[in-house]
Design a protein around this motif. Structure first.
Motif, PDB file in Angstrom:
ATOM      1  N   CYS A  39       7.171   0.251  -4.202  1.00  0.00           N
ATOM      2  CA  CYS A  39       6.241   0.204  -5.326  1.00  0.00           C
ATOM      3  C   CYS A  39       5.733  -1.233  -5.500  1.00  0.00           C
ATOM      4  O   CYS A  39       6.544  -2.160  -5.567  1.00  0.00           O
ATOM      5  CB  CYS A  39       6.988   0.680  -6.566  1.00  0.00           C
ATOM      6  SG  CYS A  39       6.068   0.467  -8.093  1.00  0.00           S
ATOM      7  N   PRO A  40       4.410  -1.447  -5.585  1.00  0.00           N
ATOM      8  CA  PRO A  40       3.904  -2.810  -5.741  1.00  0.00           C
ATOM      9  C   PRO A  40       4.176  -3.389  -7.122  1.00  0.00           C
ATOM     10  O   PRO A  40       4.129  -4.599  -7.317  1.00  0.00           O
ATOM     11  CB  PRO A  40       2.391  -2.655  -5.516  1.00  0.00           C
ATOM     12  CG  PRO A  40       2.099  -1.244  -5.873  1.00  0.00           C
ATOM     13  CD  PRO A  40       3.337  -0.446  -5.511  1.00  0.00           C
ATOM     14  N   LEU A  78      10.769  -8.048   2.380  1.00  0.00           N
ATOM     15  CA  LEU A  78      11.679  -7.635   1.313  1.00  0.00           C
ATOM     16  C   LEU A  78      12.945  -7.025   1.899  1.00  0.00           C
ATOM     17  O   LEU A  78      12.881  -6.247   2.852  1.00  0.00           O
ATOM     18  CB  LEU A  78      11.006  -6.562   0.457  1.00  0.00           C
ATOM     19  CG  LEU A  78      10.228  -6.987  -0.783  1.00  0.00           C
ATOM     20  CD1 LEU A  78       9.421  -5.794  -1.281  1.00  0.00           C
ATOM     21  CD2 LEU A  78      11.161  -7.481  -1.859  1.00  0.00           C
ATOM     22  N   VAL A  79      14.089  -7.367   1.323  1.00  0.00           N
ATOM     23  CA  VAL A  79      15.349  -6.726   1.689  1.00  0.00           C
ATOM     24  C   VAL A  79      15.674  -5.707   0.600  1.00  0.00           C
ATOM     25  O   VAL A  79      15.773  -6.062  -0.577  1.00  0.00           O
ATOM     26  CB  VAL A  79      16.498  -7.751   1.809  1.00  0.00           C
ATOM     27  CG1 VAL A  79      17.779  -7.057   2.267  1.00  0.00           C
ATOM     28  CG2 VAL A  79      16.118  -8.878   2.768  1.00  0.00           C
ATOM     29  N   GLY A  95      -0.109  -6.691   0.349  1.00  0.00           N
ATOM     30  CA  GLY A  95      -1.009  -7.638  -0.289  1.00  0.00           C
ATOM     31  C   GLY A  95      -1.081  -7.514  -1.794  1.00  0.00           C
ATOM     32  O   GLY A  95      -1.444  -8.465  -2.484  1.00  0.00           O
ATOM     33  N   ASP A  96      -0.743  -6.325  -2.318  1.00  0.00           N
ATOM     34  CA  ASP A  96      -0.836  -6.143  -3.768  1.00  0.00           C
ATOM     35  C   ASP A  96       0.534  -6.040  -4.431  1.00  0.00           C
ATOM     36  O   ASP A  96       0.651  -5.578  -5.556  1.00  0.00           O
ATOM     37  CB  ASP A  96      -1.686  -4.914  -4.103  1.00  0.00           C
ATOM     38  CG  ASP A  96      -1.165  -3.658  -3.433  1.00  0.00           C
ATOM     39  OD1 ASP A  96      -0.194  -3.746  -2.646  1.00  0.00           O
ATOM     40  OD2 ASP A  96      -1.723  -2.584  -3.699  1.00  0.00           O
ATOM     41  N   ASP A  97       1.589  -6.468  -3.729  1.00  0.00           N
ATOM     42  CA  ASP A  97       2.900  -6.506  -4.377  1.00  0.00           C
ATOM     43  C   ASP A  97       2.885  -7.508  -5.524  1.00  0.00           C
ATOM     44  O   ASP A  97       2.222  -8.536  -5.449  1.00  0.00           O
ATOM     45  CB  ASP A  97       3.975  -6.932  -3.367  1.00  0.00           C
ATOM     46  CG  ASP A  97       4.390  -5.791  -2.450  1.00  0.00           C
ATOM     47  OD1 ASP A  97       4.005  -4.642  -2.724  1.00  0.00           O
ATOM     48  OD2 ASP A  97       5.087  -6.074  -1.468  1.00  0.00           O
ATOM     49  N   ASN A  98       3.646  -7.206  -6.558  1.00  0.00           N
ATOM     50  CA  ASN A  98       3.719  -8.047  -7.757  1.00  0.00           C
ATOM     51  C   ASN A  98       4.207  -9.458  -7.382  1.00  0.00           C
ATOM     52  O   ASN A  98       5.372  -9.646  -7.045  1.00  0.00           O
ATOM     53  CB  ASN A  98       4.693  -7.384  -8.741  1.00  0.00           C
ATOM     54  CG  ASN A  98       4.781  -8.107 -10.061  1.00  0.00           C
ATOM     55  OD1 ASN A  98       4.703  -9.331 -10.118  1.00  0.00           O
ATOM     56  ND2 ASN A  98       4.945  -7.343 -11.124  1.00  0.00           N
ATOM     57  N   PRO A  99       3.300 -10.463  -7.441  1.00  0.00           N
ATOM     58  CA  PRO A  99       3.690 -11.796  -6.963  1.00  0.00           C
ATOM     59  C   PRO A  99       4.791 -12.434  -7.805  1.00  0.00           C
ATOM     60  O   PRO A  99       5.620 -13.176  -7.269  1.00  0.00           O
ATOM     61  CB  PRO A  99       2.394 -12.612  -7.029  1.00  0.00           C
ATOM     62  CG  PRO A  99       1.444 -11.818  -7.839  1.00  0.00           C
ATOM     63  CD  PRO A  99       1.924 -10.400  -7.910  1.00  0.00           C
TER      64      PRO A  99
END
Ligand SMILES: [Zn+2]
Ligand SMILES: [Zn+2]
Length: 123
Positions: A39-40, A78-79, A95-99
């Motif tokens: 989930c982004p 991500l792990v 690219g749209d994962d929560n920074p």
């Protein structure tokens, strides 16, 4: 995702999935990855694959994002750790994962060192 939603998607590859952690409806098309598997918004995943995209895992438990690692080319990965079977997976970030959440994961070990950070200067 409920059973009814799954049935209503018929034979087509589902275009979105419901995040089991924050309940966001997540479109499966993601920037920079061919298989969106987390989930982004909250970065949680679900244990569905043995290798990315194969949907071969029978576990189905939620997978918590526990760490960021970085590949040689600078790509963040991500792990995820499965809450059901403790398996670890590596997943490319999208690219749209929560920074902010990505950043928090990346600095978490620095924010909680098991020794006083001043000790670094002593070596
Ligand atoms: Zn979520
Ligand atoms: Zn599992």
């Amino acid at each position: 995702m409920t059973r009814d939603q799954r049935r209503s998607s018929r034979r087509h590859e589902p275009r979105s999935f419901r995040c089991g952690h924050c309940r966001l409806d997540v479109p499966t098309d993601a920037v920079g990855t061919s298989h969106r598997n987390h989930c982004p918004n909250c970065l949680w995943s679900r244990h569905l694959d043995e290798t990315p995209g194969d949907r071969a895992a029978e576990c189905g438990s939620m997978m918590e994002p526990i760490a960021i690692t970085v590949r040689g080319d600078g790509e963040w990965v991500l792990v995820h750790r499965c809450g059901g079977c403790d398996e670890l997976h590596l997943n490319r970030t999208a690219g749209d994962d929560n920074p902010l959440l990505l950043f928090r994961l990346a600095v978490l070990p620095l924010a909680r060192t098991p020794f006083p950070i001043e000790m670094i200067g002593a070596f």
